[in-house]
Scaffold this motif. Structure first.
Motif, PDB file in Angstrom:
ATOM      1  N   ALA A  73       5.483  -0.321   1.734  1.00 30.28           N
ATOM      2  CA  ALA A  73       5.719   1.053   1.604  1.00 30.28           C
ATOM      3  C   ALA A  73       7.159   1.105   0.932  1.00 30.28           C
ATOM      4  CB  ALA A  73       5.724   1.720   2.799  1.00 30.28           C
ATOM      5  N   ALA A  74       7.920   0.352   1.591  1.00 27.25           N
ATOM      6  CA  ALA A  74       9.308   0.300   0.853  1.00 27.25           C
ATOM      7  C   ALA A  74       9.170   0.037  -0.515  1.00 27.25           C
ATOM      8  CB  ALA A  74      10.515  -0.698   1.649  1.00 27.25           C
ATOM      9  N   TYR A  75       8.383  -1.142  -1.105  1.00 24.54           N
ATOM     10  CA  TYR A  75       8.492  -1.358  -2.514  1.00 24.54           C
ATOM     11  C   TYR A  75       7.800  -0.174  -3.221  1.00 24.54           C
ATOM     12  CZ  TYR A  75       9.902  -6.128  -3.090  1.00 24.54           C
ATOM     13  OH  TYR A  75      10.825  -7.391  -2.997  1.00 24.54           O
ATOM     14  N   GLU A  76       6.670   0.253  -2.607  1.00 27.20           N
ATOM     15  CA  GLU A  76       5.916   1.485  -3.277  1.00 27.20           C
ATOM     16  C   GLU A  76       7.029   2.863  -3.532  1.00 27.20           C
ATOM     17  OE1 GLU A  76       2.404   1.872  -1.340  1.00 27.20           O
ATOM     18  OE2 GLU A  76       1.445   0.340  -2.454  1.00 27.20           O
ATOM     19  N   ALA A  77       7.887   3.157  -2.529  1.00 29.57           N
ATOM     20  CA  ALA A  77       8.827   4.214  -2.483  1.00 29.57           C
ATOM     21  C   ALA A  77       9.832   3.725  -3.585  1.00 29.57           C
ATOM     22  CB  ALA A  77       9.374   4.432  -1.288  1.00 29.57           C
ATOM     23  N   THR A  78      10.482   2.358  -3.551  1.00 27.88           N
ATOM     24  CA  THR A  78      11.754   2.210  -4.327  1.00 27.88           C
ATOM     25  C   THR A  78      11.263   1.945  -5.672  1.00 27.88           C
ATOM     26  OG1 THR A  78      12.541   1.512  -2.330  1.00 27.88           O
ATOM     27  CG2 THR A  78      13.628   0.780  -4.462  1.00 27.88           C
ATOM     28  N   PHE A  79      10.090   1.203  -5.886  1.00 28.89           N
ATOM     29  CA  PHE A  79       9.802   0.666  -7.256  1.00 28.89           C
ATOM     30  C   PHE A  79       8.467   0.945  -7.838  1.00 28.89           C
ATOM     31  CE2 PHE A  79      12.012  -3.052  -5.107  1.00 28.89           C
ATOM     32  CZ  PHE A  79      13.201  -2.890  -5.888  1.00 28.89           C
ATOM     33  N   SER A  80       7.694   2.033  -7.145  1.00 29.09           N
ATOM     34  CA  SER A  80       6.453   2.371  -7.463  1.00 29.09           C
ATOM     35  C   SER A  80       5.467   1.263  -7.911  1.00 29.09           C
ATOM     36  CB  SER A  80       6.589   3.343  -8.817  1.00 29.09           C
ATOM     37  OG  SER A  80       7.391   4.410  -8.463  1.00 29.09           O
ATOM     38  N   ARG A 106       3.342  -2.315  -5.711  1.00 29.28           N
ATOM     39  CA  ARG A 106       3.459  -3.185  -4.412  1.00 29.28           C
ATOM     40  C   ARG A 106       4.095  -4.548  -4.714  1.00 29.28           C
ATOM     41  NH1 ARG A 106      -2.379  -2.636  -1.765  1.00 29.28           N
ATOM     42  NH2 ARG A 106      -2.618  -0.431  -1.992  1.00 29.28           N
ATOM     43  N   PRO A 107       4.758  -4.996  -3.658  1.00 28.09           N
ATOM     44  CA  PRO A 107       5.476  -6.521  -3.697  1.00 28.09           C
ATOM     45  C   PRO A 107       4.382  -7.520  -4.096  1.00 28.09           C
ATOM     46  CG  PRO A 107       5.072  -5.875  -1.518  1.00 28.09           C
ATOM     47  CD  PRO A 107       4.550  -4.592  -2.173  1.00 28.09           C
ATOM     48  N   THR A 108       4.863  -8.299  -4.790  1.00 29.45           N
ATOM     49  CA  THR A 108       4.171  -9.747  -5.208  1.00 29.45           C
ATOM     50  C   THR A 108       4.054 -10.418  -3.788  1.00 29.45           C
ATOM     51  OG1 THR A 108       5.962 -10.827  -5.576  1.00 29.45           O
ATOM     52  CG2 THR A 108       4.982  -9.780  -7.497  1.00 29.45           C
ATOM     53  N   THR A 109       3.261 -11.487  -3.679  1.00 28.43           N
ATOM     54  CA  THR A 109       2.867 -12.455  -2.557  1.00 28.43           C
ATOM     55  C   THR A 109       4.334 -13.145  -2.398  1.00 28.43           C
ATOM     56  OG1 THR A 109       0.591 -12.736  -3.287  1.00 28.43           O
ATOM     57  CG2 THR A 109       1.625 -14.251  -1.753  1.00 28.43           C
ATOM     58  N   ASP A 110       5.024 -13.547  -3.671  1.00 29.21           N
ATOM     59  CA  ASP A 110       6.526 -14.218  -3.350  1.00 29.21           C
ATOM     60  C   ASP A 110       7.548 -13.163  -2.685  1.00 29.21           C
ATOM     61  OD1 ASP A 110       5.267 -16.386  -4.233  1.00 29.21           O
ATOM     62  OD2 ASP A 110       6.328 -16.251  -6.220  1.00 29.21           O
ATOM     63  N   GLU A 111       7.296 -11.813  -3.232  1.00 27.21           N
ATOM     64  CA  GLU A 111       8.323 -10.990  -2.629  1.00 27.21           C
ATOM     65  C   GLU A 111       7.998 -10.663  -1.186  1.00 27.21           C
ATOM     66  OE1 GLU A 111       9.525  -8.460  -6.678  1.00 27.21           O
ATOM     67  OE2 GLU A 111       7.549  -8.061  -5.547  1.00 27.21           O
ATOM     68  N   GLN A 112       6.571 -10.779  -0.718  1.00 29.52           N
ATOM     69  CA  GLN A 112       6.354 -10.359   0.733  1.00 29.52           C
ATOM     70  C   GLN A 112       6.955 -11.559   1.586  1.00 29.52           C
ATOM     71  OE1 GLN A 112       5.072  -8.247   2.704  1.00 29.52           O
ATOM     72  NE2 GLN A 112       3.798  -6.797   1.548  1.00 29.52           N
ATOM     73  N   ALA A 113       6.706 -12.858   1.033  1.00 33.50           N
ATOM     74  CA  ALA A 113       7.168 -13.755   1.689  1.00 33.50           C
ATOM     75  C   ALA A 113       8.947 -13.825   1.757  1.00 33.50           C
ATOM     76  CB  ALA A 113       6.702 -15.369   1.003  1.00 33.50           C
ATOM     77  N   ILE A 114       9.496 -13.543   0.711  1.00 35.94           N
ATOM     78  CA  ILE A 114      11.039 -13.377   0.800  1.00 35.94           C
ATOM     79  C   ILE A 114      11.396 -12.248   1.742  1.00 35.94           C
ATOM     80  CG2 ILE A 114      12.985 -12.553  -0.674  1.00 35.94           C
ATOM     81  CD1 ILE A 114      11.675 -14.100  -3.192  1.00 35.94           C
ATOM     82  N   ALA A 115      10.508 -11.099   1.841  1.00 36.03           N
ATOM     83  CA  ALA A 115      10.949 -10.158   2.867  1.00 36.03           C
ATOM     84  C   ALA A 115      10.863 -10.738   4.211  1.00 36.03           C
ATOM     85  CB  ALA A 115      10.133  -9.065   2.527  1.00 36.03           C
ATOM     86  N   ARG A 116       9.937 -11.451   4.508  1.00 35.31           N
ATOM     87  CA  ARG A 116       9.678 -11.868   5.900  1.00 35.31           C
ATOM     88  C   ARG A 116      10.723 -13.020   6.215  1.00 35.31           C
ATOM     89  NH1 ARG A 116       4.150 -12.063   4.174  1.00 35.31           N
ATOM     90  NH2 ARG A 116       4.363 -14.217   3.698  1.00 35.31           N
ATOM     91  N   ALA A 149       4.137  -6.180   7.395  1.00 34.41           N
ATOM     92  CA  ALA A 149       3.709  -6.294   5.846  1.00 34.41           C
ATOM     93  C   ALA A 149       3.652  -4.731   5.287  1.00 34.41           C
ATOM     94  CB  ALA A 149       2.342  -7.199   5.936  1.00 34.41           C
ATOM     95  N   ARG A 150       2.966  -4.107   6.007  1.00 36.44           N
ATOM     96  CA  ARG A 150       2.582  -2.655   5.402  1.00 36.44           C
ATOM     97  C   ARG A 150       4.275  -1.960   5.078  1.00 36.44           C
ATOM     98  NH1 ARG A 150      -0.951   0.782   8.846  1.00 36.44           N
ATOM     99  NH2 ARG A 150      -0.815   2.235   7.096  1.00 36.44           N
ATOM    100  N   MET A 151       5.049  -2.265   5.983  1.00 36.04           N
ATOM    101  CA  MET A 151       6.320  -1.562   5.876  1.00 36.04           C
ATOM    102  C   MET A 151       7.069  -2.112   4.537  1.00 36.04           C
ATOM    103  SD  MET A 151       7.967  -1.174   9.640  1.00 36.04           S
ATOM    104  CE  MET A 151       9.629  -0.604   9.265  1.00 36.04           C
ATOM    105  N   VAL A 152       6.975  -3.590   4.225  1.00 34.34           N
ATOM    106  CA  VAL A 152       7.278  -3.769   3.222  1.00 34.34           C
ATOM    107  C   VAL A 152       6.925  -3.431   2.026  1.00 34.34           C
ATOM    108  CG1 VAL A 152       7.811  -5.981   1.531  1.00 34.34           C
ATOM    109  CG2 VAL A 152       8.265  -6.243   4.163  1.00 34.34           C
TER     110      VAL A 152
END
Length: 163
Positions: free
Chosen positions: A111-118, A120-130, A106-109
């Motif tokens: 970190a990737a979102y913060e680096a790419t889009f500045s 945090r991922p939404t709850t839905d985006e976290q679920a999609i990433a998993r 979850a922290r890696m997702v």
């Protein structure tokens, strides 16, 4: 509005933490894998325009025009999905996320979102990433699930377009 090739390539390198912001100096070849300089400093040949520049609507250096022609063609997305450049930067983004977050998925997702889009991922985006990572682990690929995920983030419209 879609970012021009210079701004988009710079944004990709910045997301990976590898954009060289040094001012001035000689132009460098974009085909050089070690070229981390801003795209503004790319060497441009009038006779042999770099394929990445050509593909993403860089103006013909032999012509004068009042503005760039902007196209959206399948070859652009194929470049994002298959080019050595994009695979390399996806690996670098995955390594950056791992350095910043350890092995916590979850922290890696995040970190990737913060680096790419500045952001945090939404709850839905976290679920999609998993879901994406779970599916990628079951497939045989030369790229790790994390590299595939990072490449998918770098290929999104959110990185390529400005609202």
């Amino acid at each position: 509005r879609r970012l021009d090739i210079e701004a988009w390539r710079d944004a990709v390198l910045a997301a990976c933490g590898n954009l060289d912001l040094t001012l001035g100096g000689p132009s460098l070849n974009l085909n050089d894998a070690n070229n981390r300089r801003r795209t503004f400093y790319a060497a441009v040949s009038r006779h042999d325009l770099n394929p990445m520049l050509r593909l993403f609507d860089f103006p013909d250096p032999n012509l004068t025009s009042e503005r760039r022609v902007i196209t959206t063609v399948p070859m652009q997305q194929l470049f994002v999905l298959n080019s050595d450049f994009m695979v390399r930067v996806a690996r670098e983004l995955a390594a950056r996320a791992e350095r910043e977050a350890g092995n916590d998925e979850a922290r890696m997702v995040q970190a990737a979102y913060e680096a790419t889009f500045s952001r945090r991922p939404t709850t839905d985006e976290q679920a999609i990433a998993r879901q994406f990572l779970a599916a990628a682990r079951e497939e045989k690929s030369s790229l790790s699930p994390w590299v595939q995920f990072c490449q998918a983030l770098l290929a999104t419209n959110e990185l390529q377009f400005v609202d």
